[in-house]
Motif scaffolding. Structure first.
Motif, PDB file in Angstrom:
ATOM      1  N   ALA A  25       0.835  -1.199   0.000  1.00 36.15           N
ATOM      2  CA  ALA A  25       0.000   0.000   0.000  1.00 36.15           C
ATOM      3  C   ALA A  25       0.872   1.252   0.000  1.00 36.15           C
ATOM      4  O   ALA A  25       1.913   1.304   0.641  1.00 36.15           O
ATOM      5  CB  ALA A  25      -0.909   0.002   1.225  1.00 36.15           C
ATOM      6  N   SER A  26       0.425   2.256  -0.721  1.00 34.80           N
ATOM      7  CA  SER A  26       1.166   3.513  -0.761  1.00 34.80           C
ATOM      8  C   SER A  26       0.964   4.274   0.544  1.00 34.80           C
ATOM      9  O   SER A  26       0.072   3.970   1.345  1.00 34.80           O
ATOM     10  CB  SER A  26       0.682   4.377  -1.925  1.00 34.80           C
ATOM     11  OG  SER A  26      -0.654   4.802  -1.710  1.00 34.80           O
ATOM     12  N   GLU A  28      -0.188   7.224   0.856  1.00 35.01           N
ATOM     13  CA  GLU A  28      -1.498   7.883   0.801  1.00 35.01           C
ATOM     14  C   GLU A  28      -2.608   6.912   1.166  1.00 35.01           C
ATOM     15  O   GLU A  28      -3.559   7.272   1.870  1.00 35.01           O
ATOM     16  CB  GLU A  28      -1.743   8.459  -0.600  1.00 35.01           C
ATOM     17  CG  GLU A  28      -0.872   9.649  -0.966  1.00 35.01           C
ATOM     18  CD  GLU A  28       0.568   9.261  -1.285  1.00 35.01           C
ATOM     19  OE1 GLU A  28       0.820   8.052  -1.545  1.00 35.01           O
ATOM     20  OE2 GLU A  28       1.439  10.149  -1.285  1.00 35.01           O
ATOM     21  N   GLU A  29      -2.505   5.657   0.692  1.00 37.46           N
ATOM     22  CA  GLU A  29      -3.539   4.664   1.003  1.00 37.46           C
ATOM     23  C   GLU A  29      -3.527   4.302   2.476  1.00 37.46           C
ATOM     24  O   GLU A  29      -4.590   4.127   3.089  1.00 37.46           O
ATOM     25  CB  GLU A  29      -3.321   3.412   0.146  1.00 37.46           C
ATOM     26  CG  GLU A  29      -3.642   3.627  -1.321  1.00 37.46           C
ATOM     27  CD  GLU A  29      -3.205   2.464  -2.185  1.00 37.46           C
ATOM     28  OE1 GLU A  29      -3.922   2.147  -3.163  1.00 37.46           O
ATOM     29  OE2 GLU A  29      -2.130   1.865  -1.904  1.00 37.46           O
ATOM     30  N   ARG A  30      -2.345   4.207   3.069  1.00 34.88           N
ATOM     31  CA  ARG A  30      -2.267   3.906   4.497  1.00 34.88           C
ATOM     32  C   ARG A  30      -2.799   5.069   5.326  1.00 34.88           C
ATOM     33  O   ARG A  30      -3.480   4.865   6.331  1.00 34.88           O
ATOM     34  CB  ARG A  30      -0.825   3.573   4.901  1.00 34.88           C
ATOM     35  CG  ARG A  30      -0.289   2.304   4.268  1.00 34.88           C
ATOM     36  CD  ARG A  30       0.977   1.823   4.966  1.00 34.88           C
ATOM     37  NE  ARG A  30       2.026   2.833   4.995  1.00 34.88           N
ATOM     38  CZ  ARG A  30       2.916   3.023   4.032  1.00 34.88           C
ATOM     39  NH1 ARG A  30       2.866   2.268   2.941  1.00 34.88           N
ATOM     40  NH2 ARG A  30       3.849   3.957   4.126  1.00 34.88           N
ATOM     41  N   SER A  34      -7.487   3.044   3.409  1.00 32.55           N
ATOM     42  CA  SER A  34      -8.150   2.264   2.360  1.00 32.55           C
ATOM     43  C   SER A  34      -7.385   1.006   1.996  1.00 32.55           C
ATOM     44  O   SER A  34      -7.917   0.135   1.298  1.00 32.55           O
ATOM     45  CB  SER A  34      -8.328   3.128   1.103  1.00 32.55           C
ATOM     46  OG  SER A  34      -7.068   3.577   0.619  1.00 32.55           O
ATOM     47  N   ALA A  35      -6.136   0.881   2.458  1.00 33.57           N
ATOM     48  CA  ALA A  35      -5.334  -0.301   2.170  1.00 33.57           C
ATOM     49  C   ALA A  35      -4.184  -0.377   3.168  1.00 33.57           C
ATOM     50  O   ALA A  35      -3.774   0.633   3.750  1.00 33.57           O
ATOM     51  CB  ALA A  35      -4.790  -0.272   0.738  1.00 33.57           C
ATOM     52  N   LYS A  43      -0.327  -5.473  -1.355  1.00 36.17           N
ATOM     53  CA  LYS A  43      -1.377  -4.576  -0.884  1.00 36.17           C
ATOM     54  C   LYS A  43      -2.637  -5.352  -0.508  1.00 36.17           C
ATOM     55  O   LYS A  43      -3.064  -6.255  -1.217  1.00 36.17           O
ATOM     56  CB  LYS A  43      -1.714  -3.554  -1.967  1.00 36.17           C
ATOM     57  CG  LYS A  43      -2.767  -2.523  -1.557  1.00 36.17           C
ATOM     58  CD  LYS A  43      -3.316  -1.741  -2.741  1.00 36.17           C
ATOM     59  CE  LYS A  43      -2.225  -1.010  -3.498  1.00 36.17           C
ATOM     60  NZ  LYS A  43      -2.807  -0.141  -4.552  1.00 36.17           N
ATOM     61  N   VAL A  45      -6.440  -4.430   0.102  1.00 36.89           N
ATOM     62  CA  VAL A  45      -7.414  -3.353  -0.064  1.00 36.89           C
ATOM     63  C   VAL A  45      -8.597  -3.591   0.861  1.00 36.89           C
ATOM     64  O   VAL A  45      -9.135  -4.703   0.934  1.00 36.89           O
ATOM     65  CB  VAL A  45      -7.884  -3.265  -1.526  1.00 36.89           C
ATOM     66  CG1 VAL A  45      -8.937  -2.161  -1.688  1.00 36.89           C
ATOM     67  CG2 VAL A  45      -6.693  -3.005  -2.449  1.00 36.89           C
TER      68      VAL A  45
END
Length: 290
Positions: A25-26, A28-30, A34-35, A43, A45
């Motif tokens: 997960a990026s 930003e996603e962490r 959202s992931a 990842k 999701v």
């Protein structure tokens, strides 16, 4: 001279965990929730209305947990449900009792004990909480090290969008409650052997036990199955989870980033759609004499 990516000072203390996030997960996603990053650096999701929170590993990880920004979806869910104070209390207990102040880091058995202690309090307010830890060996040539990933999942137990029609209106627990009461999901469920088909025949054992507290269904799942190409090797599932209403006659169970789907087919039969099992797993309630 042998070279590795792990400094000598850390290799000498075998209990220190590698905290490299890998290619999952990026950031930003962490930060969104959202992931998260799971096994093999892949990842994971989060489904709709489920928020993930990655836990940093390494020594004394509680300091990192308490100083990290709360993922946006996690904060939004707890604000909506009025569980922000409970969430903060929960994290404090995880840090104090789950290895957050220890050199060797998180202790999953102790974290699970904290989750079990707080589970009913979250459930009473319509929130599900689960903890996942995955690990795998990474070879460094002549030696290697073990990677660990940890995360929490917080779910809105009152509203989960149906998987059959992703764009449809979310279904509330109350809408499914009548089916639950009429068909009595409570109790033990076992493999319906005469109806096993295809890939599901590799299952050696599969049992499900459902208990109901207030309007929340708690599921204990145990299973053993043969590996597809090497029959003497076996893999096992064993976990407890809150069943999330996912549409008419459908429930979700979350475990280590995977979703198990329970589909009610009659008052005495249901089917489980499990990760890596190509065919549905038929279950039936044993007769009273069983």
């Amino acid at each position: 001279r042998r070279r590795t990516n792990v400094p000598e000072s850390i290799r000498q203390v075998s209990c220190l965990h590698n905290t490299t996030m890998g290619g999952g997960a990026s950031r930003e996603e962490r930060e969104m929730g959202s992931a998260v990053t799971g096994k093999y650096g892949k990842k994971v999701v989060m489904p709709e209305n489920v928020a993930g929170q990655q836990l940093a590993g390494g020594p004394f990880p509680g300091t990192k947990l308490r100083s990290a920004q709360v993922p946006q979806r996690v904060a939004t869910l707890h604000k909506k449900k009025g569980t922000t104070a409970l969430y903060e209390e929960f994290l404090g207990a995880v840090v104090e009792e789950g290895g957050g102040r220890e050199l060797c880091g998180w202790k999953s058995s102790k974290i699970l004990a904290v989750v079990n202690e707080y589970q009913s309090r979250f459930n009473d307010l319509g929130v599900g909480v689960s903890y996942s830890m995955v690990s795998w060996h990474v070879s460094d040539g002549q030696s290697g090290h073990t990677e660990y990933r940890y995360w929490f999942e917080f779910s809105d137990a009152a509203v989960v969008t149906t998987i059959a029609e992703p764009s449809s209106t979310p279904v509330s627990v109350e809408a499914v409650k009548e089916v639950t009461e009429a068909w009595r999901l409570d109790g033990r469920w076992e493999l319906d052997l005469p109806h096993l088909q295809g890939d599901a025949k590799r299952l050696v054992h599969f049992s499900l036990y459902v208990t109901r507290r207030d309007d929340v269904l708690h599921v204990s799942l145990e299973a053993t199955r043969k590996m597809r190409f090497v029959s003497f090797l076996r893999t096992r599932w064993r976990f407890n989870a809150v069943a999330l209403a996912a549409g008419e006659n459908l429930y979700h169970l979350r475990y280590l980033g995977d979703t198990f789907v329970l589909s009610i087919t009659s008052p005495t039969t249901l089917a489980v759609h499990a990760p890596e099992v190509l065919d549905p797993i038929p279950l039936a309630k044993p007769s009273p004499a069983a």
